[in-house]
Design a protein around this motif. Sequence first.
Motif, mmCIF file in Angstrom:
data_model
loop_
_atom_site.group_PDB
_atom_site.id
_atom_site.type_symbol
_atom_site.label_atom_id
_atom_site.label_comp_id
_atom_site.label_asym_id
_atom_site.label_seq_id
_atom_site.Cartn_x
_atom_site.Cartn_y
_atom_site.Cartn_z
ATOM 1 N N ARG A 84 19.534 -96.698 34.573
ATOM 2 C CA ARG A 84 19.739 -97.208 33.214
ATOM 3 C C ARG A 84 19.827 -96.066 32.212
ATOM 4 O O ARG A 84 20.551 -96.162 31.204
ATOM 5 N N LYS A 85 19.111 -94.979 32.470
ATOM 6 C CA LYS A 85 19.095 -93.866 31.518
ATOM 7 C C LYS A 85 20.475 -93.238 31.349
ATOM 8 O O LYS A 85 20.880 -92.897 30.235
ATOM 9 N N THR A 86 21.225 -93.069 32.448
ATOM 10 C CA THR A 86 22.531 -92.418 32.362
ATOM 11 C C THR A 86 23.677 -93.408 32.177
ATOM 12 O O THR A 86 24.722 -93.053 31.616
ATOM 13 N N GLY A 87 23.532 -94.633 32.676
ATOM 14 C CA GLY A 87 24.610 -95.617 32.583
ATOM 15 C C GLY A 87 25.802 -95.308 33.471
ATOM 16 O O GLY A 87 26.864 -95.934 33.340
ATOM 17 N N GLU A 88 25.648 -94.367 34.407
ATOM 18 C CA GLU A 88 26.794 -93.958 35.222
ATOM 19 C C GLU A 88 27.230 -95.039 36.203
ATOM 20 O O GLU A 88 28.420 -95.179 36.494
ATOM 21 N N ALA A 89 26.283 -95.818 36.720
ATOM 22 C CA ALA A 89 26.663 -96.906 37.621
ATOM 23 C C ALA A 89 27.401 -98.002 36.865
ATOM 24 O O ALA A 89 28.344 -98.616 37.400
ATOM 25 N N THR A 90 27.006 -98.259 35.627
ATOM 26 C CA THR A 90 27.689 -99.273 34.813
ATOM 27 C C THR A 90 29.143 -98.889 34.595
ATOM 28 O O THR A 90 30.051 -99.735 34.653
ATOM 29 N N ALA A 91 29.386 -97.601 34.380
ATOM 30 C CA ALA A 91 30.763 -97.115 34.198
ATOM 31 C C ALA A 91 31.461 -96.859 35.523
ATOM 32 O O ALA A 91 32.669 -96.593 35.537
ATOM 33 N N GLY A 92 30.730 -96.969 36.625
ATOM 34 C CA GLY A 92 31.276 -96.669 37.940
ATOM 35 C C GLY A 92 31.449 -97.899 38.791
ATOM 36 O O GLY A 92 32.339 -98.722 38.542
ATOM 37 N N ILE A 93 30.574 -98.087 39.793
ATOM 38 C CA ILE A 93 30.752 -99.169 40.762
ATOM 39 C C ILE A 93 30.687 -100.540 40.106
ATOM 40 O O ILE A 93 31.450 -101.449 40.492
ATOM 41 N N ALA B 74 35.038 -78.888 34.390
ATOM 42 C CA ALA B 74 35.897 -78.396 33.307
ATOM 43 C C ALA B 74 36.149 -76.904 33.417
ATOM 44 O O ALA B 74 37.234 -76.424 33.055
ATOM 45 N N ASP B 75 35.185 -76.156 33.941
ATOM 46 C CA ASP B 75 35.370 -74.712 34.049
ATOM 47 C C ASP B 75 36.094 -74.292 35.339
ATOM 48 O O ASP B 75 36.292 -73.105 35.577
ATOM 49 N N LYS B 76 36.444 -75.289 36.168
ATOM 50 C CA LYS B 76 37.243 -75.065 37.389
ATOM 51 C C LYS B 76 36.574 -74.104 38.370
ATOM 52 O O LYS B 76 37.241 -73.403 39.127
ATOM 53 N N ARG B 77 35.251 -74.105 38.401
ATOM 54 C CA ARG B 77 34.564 -73.188 39.314
ATOM 55 C C ARG B 77 34.792 -73.563 40.783
ATOM 56 O O ARG B 77 34.542 -72.759 41.680
ATOM 57 N N PRO C 139 29.141 -87.220 26.337
ATOM 58 C CA PRO C 139 29.603 -86.026 25.631
ATOM 59 C C PRO C 139 28.937 -84.762 26.165
ATOM 60 O O PRO C 139 27.722 -84.715 26.368
ATOM 61 N N GLY C 140 29.752 -83.754 26.449
ATOM 62 C CA GLY C 140 29.247 -82.496 26.939
ATOM 63 C C GLY C 140 29.071 -82.425 28.434
ATOM 64 O O GLY C 140 28.749 -81.358 28.964
ATOM 65 N N HIS C 141 29.276 -83.539 29.124
ATOM 66 C CA HIS C 141 29.141 -83.541 30.587
ATOM 67 C C HIS C 141 30.324 -82.799 31.186
ATOM 68 O O HIS C 141 31.477 -83.028 30.804
ATOM 69 N N ALA C 142 30.051 -81.923 32.164
ATOM 70 C CA ALA C 142 31.094 -81.014 32.659
ATOM 71 C C ALA C 142 31.973 -81.616 33.738
ATOM 72 O O ALA C 142 33.062 -81.102 33.993
ATOM 73 N N MET C 143 31.524 -82.705 34.393
ATOM 74 C CA MET C 143 32.302 -83.243 35.511
ATOM 75 C C MET C 143 33.383 -84.183 35.000
ATOM 76 O O MET C 143 33.098 -85.162 34.310
ATOM 77 N N THR C 144 34.621 -83.864 35.366
ATOM 78 C CA THR C 144 35.756 -84.664 34.915
ATOM 79 C C THR C 144 36.532 -85.262 36.090
ATOM 80 O O THR C 144 37.654 -85.722 35.909
ATOM 81 N N GLY C 145 35.935 -85.238 37.276
ATOM 82 C CA GLY C 145 36.605 -85.822 38.432
ATOM 83 C C GLY C 145 35.821 -85.565 39.700
ATOM 84 O O GLY C 145 34.742 -84.955 39.688
ATOM 85 N N SER C 146 36.372 -86.055 40.793
ATOM 86 C CA SER C 146 35.720 -85.995 42.096
ATOM 87 C C SER C 146 36.733 -85.542 43.136
ATOM 88 O O SER C 146 37.902 -85.946 43.087
ATOM 89 N N GLY C 147 36.274 -84.709 44.073
ATOM 90 C CA GLY C 147 37.157 -84.228 45.130
ATOM 91 C C GLY C 147 36.561 -84.447 46.506
ATOM 92 O O GLY C 147 35.345 -84.385 46.684
ATOM 93 N N MET C 148 37.436 -84.725 47.457
ATOM 94 C CA MET C 148 37.035 -84.785 48.871
ATOM 95 C C MET C 148 38.051 -83.966 49.658
ATOM 96 O O MET C 148 39.271 -84.194 49.551
ATOM 97 N N TRP C 149 37.546 -83.025 50.421
ATOM 98 C CA TRP C 149 38.359 -82.186 51.297
ATOM 99 C C TRP C 149 38.000 -82.557 52.723
ATOM 100 O O TRP C 149 36.806 -82.575 53.075
#
Length: 259
Positions: free
Chosen positions: A56-65, A196-199, A226-236
């Motif tokens: 509940r603190k991050t709300g990431e599941a609400t915006a996700g699954i 965002a920094d493409k590391r 706001p300010g969160h650095a992750m803008t996507g997900s990758g699987m290799w």
Amino acid sequence: MLSYQHAYHAGNLADLHKHALLAAALDYMTRKAKPLSYLETHAGRGLYRLDSEESRKTGEATAGILRAEAQGWLPADHPLCRALARIRMRHGATAYPGSPLIAEYFLRPGDRADLAELHPAEYAALSDVAGFATTYPRDGFQMAQALCPPTPRRGMLLIDPSYEVKEDYAAIPRQIGQIARKWNVGVIALWYPILADKRHDPMLETLMKAHPDALRSEVGFAPARPGHAMTGSGMWVLNPPFGLAGEAARLAAIFCAHE
């Protein structure tokens, strides 16, 4: 460093991408009668609650699954949706599985599972729900190096680090190269964040140069806050199972349509 706790992020859009591909791969691999081995280097706690304080603190599941299910991103017969339905029947409507329990749904009698988790609290929770597997409170790469090639030799290794340590980006291609040389038929899947920094770019360039036939699947999405650095997900994925490239393309189109 062992500060990372996935409970804050379980069920986010990165999990949706990663777990949809994992479920699709295992669904195909377990259609054949031959037994297989499933290994994870960073297994986490195995089971999460989407009504927890952390979630509940991050709300990431609400915006996700939860958003994806409400909007029907995946069909009901998708391997991930089938696994979710079974796991929620067992653990309740607010349960969300980590990759170990998704794997458990597909694994059969005679298949083997080995799971490593170094964080003491996460390992204790994993041990409570992963009775189907052998669990190890140790460094996951050490476990993989010791067990590969596994028996049965046919199988899959999931590498899903927290990337708390920036040196992971340089070390991972070396670790994968060593494992792949010993286990040339293994499906080796690596999750990584798109930042965002493409590391992550040098790591992926090194991996693709060494393994040009590997599958690289990437999806983009808005930062969780706001300010969160992750803008996507990758699987290799090295030695991807038949059909996984098509599933990756479908997921990319779904994410693009809902950006």
